[in-house]
Design a protein around this motif. Sequence first.
Motif, short mmCIF file in Angstrom:
data_model
loop_
_atom_site.label_atom_id
_atom_site.label_comp_id
_atom_site.label_asym_id
_atom_site.label_seq_id
_atom_site.Cartn_x
_atom_site.Cartn_y
_atom_site.Cartn_z
N GLY A 125 74.79 78.37 57.72
CA GLY A 125 74.94 77.12 56.86
C GLY A 125 76.38 77.07 56.38
O GLY A 125 76.80 76.13 55.48
N VAL A 126 76.94 78.19 56.53
CA VAL A 126 78.48 78.28 56.07
C VAL A 126 79.41 78.59 57.22
O VAL A 126 79.29 79.43 58.07
N ASN A 127 80.50 77.51 57.36
CA ASN A 127 81.56 77.61 58.53
C ASN A 127 82.96 77.71 58.23
O ASN A 127 83.83 77.56 58.86
N ARG A 128 83.07 77.80 56.75
CA ARG A 128 84.52 77.71 56.06
C ARG A 128 84.67 78.74 54.91
O ARG A 128 83.72 78.42 54.08
N VAL A 129 85.78 79.41 54.83
CA VAL A 129 85.73 80.22 53.72
C VAL A 129 87.37 80.01 53.07
O VAL A 129 88.22 80.09 53.94
N THR A 174 70.14 73.45 43.37
CA THR A 174 68.90 73.71 44.14
C THR A 174 68.73 75.20 44.51
O THR A 174 69.61 75.94 44.72
N PRO A 175 67.28 75.58 44.59
CA PRO A 175 66.97 76.66 44.94
C PRO A 175 67.66 77.38 46.22
O PRO A 175 68.09 78.40 46.39
N GLU A 176 67.73 76.29 47.08
CA GLU A 176 68.37 76.72 48.58
C GLU A 176 69.86 77.21 48.40
O GLU A 176 70.30 77.93 48.88
N LYS A 177 70.61 76.31 47.57
CA LYS A 177 71.84 76.42 47.07
C LYS A 177 71.97 77.74 46.52
O LYS A 177 72.97 78.35 46.79
N VAL A 178 71.15 77.89 45.75
CA VAL A 178 71.37 79.30 45.13
C VAL A 178 71.18 80.51 46.00
O VAL A 178 72.12 81.33 45.93
N LYS A 179 70.25 80.50 46.71
CA LYS A 179 69.93 81.23 47.60
C LYS A 179 71.14 81.55 48.76
O LYS A 179 71.73 82.60 49.03
N LEU A 180 71.72 80.65 49.12
CA LEU A 180 73.09 80.62 50.11
C LEU A 180 74.26 81.41 49.26
O LEU A 180 74.86 82.21 49.87
N LEU A 181 74.25 80.78 47.95
CA LEU A 181 75.61 81.29 47.32
C LEU A 181 75.36 82.86 46.90
O LEU A 181 76.27 83.66 47.12
N GLN A 182 73.93 83.20 46.63
CA GLN A 182 73.72 84.70 46.29
C GLN A 182 74.15 85.46 47.66
O GLN A 182 74.74 86.62 47.50
N LYS A 183 73.95 84.97 48.65
CA LYS A 183 73.98 85.97 50.09
C LYS A 183 75.63 85.93 50.25
O LYS A 183 76.07 87.12 50.55
#
Length: 514
Positions: free
Chosen positions: A495-499, A406-415
């Motif tokens: 939106g990310v809490n674990r790496v 989804t576009p939202e997921k793309v934005k998040l991953l790009q960051k």
Amino acid sequence: MSHELILILDFGSQYTQLIARRIRELKVYCEIVPFYYGLEQILERRPKGIIFSGGPNSVYEGDAPKVEESFYFSVKVPILGICYGMQLLARDLGGEVAPSDKREYGHAEIKVLDSSSRIFSGLPQELRVWMSHGDHVVKLPNGFQATSTSGEIVTSIENEKKKIYGVQFHPEVSHTPLGQEILRNFLFDICGCKGDWTTGSFVEEEIEKIRQMIAEDESVVCALSGGVDSTVAAVLVHKAVGDRQVCIFVNNGLLRYKEFETTLRFYEEKLHLNVVGVDASEEFYEALKGVEDPERKRKIIGHKFIEIFEREARKIKNARWLVQGTLYPDVIESVSLRGASVTIKTHHNVGGLPEKMNLKLIEPFRELFKDEVRRIGKELGIPEEILKRHPFPGPGLAVRILGEVTPEKVKLLQKVDKIFIEELKKSGLYDSVWQAFAVLLPIQSVGVMGDFRTYDRVVALRAVSSIDGMTADWAKLPHDFLQKVSSRIISEVKGVNRVVYDISSKPPSTIEWE
Ligand code: XMP
């Protein structure tokens, strides 16, 4: 062709491409051809020398690959047989080859018997080499002498008068530390090469060739991806035909952070290419809606790309040619035992397009390796920033977002990806890895931020070292570096809490997660 040529006859060794690379590193042009390449063709091409590669067969097997009977009498230039290549020429010329008790695989020490042997000229009497064979020569052909041994085994032979040489070990692999010197002796001393293969001469020749090929009223289409190969190809062709080349750069909405805008500007302002930027993000997102299966994602993206590219290319008047950045490893694959030696992989992005639109192909790098293309790019004045870019898959972030895109997921991953790459560059680690990227996992995990419980996304970081992407090791990035990247991601990307860090190598894993 105005430069020297060495032909490598491929008998199916996994190292054949390495032989070619080593020779090119010595500034001698060479090509790999299948073992059954016609004798007439070989003679016509007037090579300065011929190399027989290794191969998986035994020479005494009925259907083992071989050369024509008259080969050794017709070819008047020096021959070097490596491993299977040595066994073949030994057997063909009247010697005998027999199976060893067990397959020898790994390091070995050899003793040079004759210090006047030109193949070992300037080398110490004892050498560490890499072996990988099951057979060995037990009786030398007439006129030959053994020039080195390892215990009982003859590890090299030669007929100095006929200029025919054989080595049982592999000089082309890095595990034979002085192997390059052996190849140098063969090329320069024995074959009389001078080393006239330079990127400068390639560029000049190629520009001229392209100019001759394309008529004044014809246009050329080029698909730019932002990667090294297509960029260098476009700049080279631009030198030959100027703005008669129209480049098409499609934004599929799956590129890295702001990559479309910055690369497009770069193409126009720095490289002065005639480029059309097409933002088709929405079309791609629409087509990918609800699709989770990785292979379906790939197919949809591939088809969509062709559809959009074709639509744009049809607007170009008199388009007759298509530029592709195809590389040598894509063109030649090692001889398969079934005989299908030369496999041409169509570029996944534009597969089928040339036939459909009746375009002829320009593939200036068909005979080159990636490092040579990088050097040519440098010669053409393309900044390192492009030339040293990590490879990026055609389907882009879609294969790094597990599950539906989804576009939202793309934005998040790009960051997330931007932070990782930024930090790698800052710490000087970027060039030390083959590829580094982030993957968005289809799971959520519990965390705590301040006084609040979070239930957010998990991202994986992946960095690998590799020579060609065929095999890869996970990169041992410093812990404090990983810690810094992880805390930046969690604090900066909502939106990310674990790496997590991927510690799997290829094989058995692949580089991309999908
Ligand atoms: P794998 O994941 O197969 O990747 O270990 C090996 C190399 O290929 C790239 N890759 C792709 N490139 N289209 C591409 O153009 C694709 O569908 C694709 N899948 C993987 C990957 O980034 C790595 O460099």
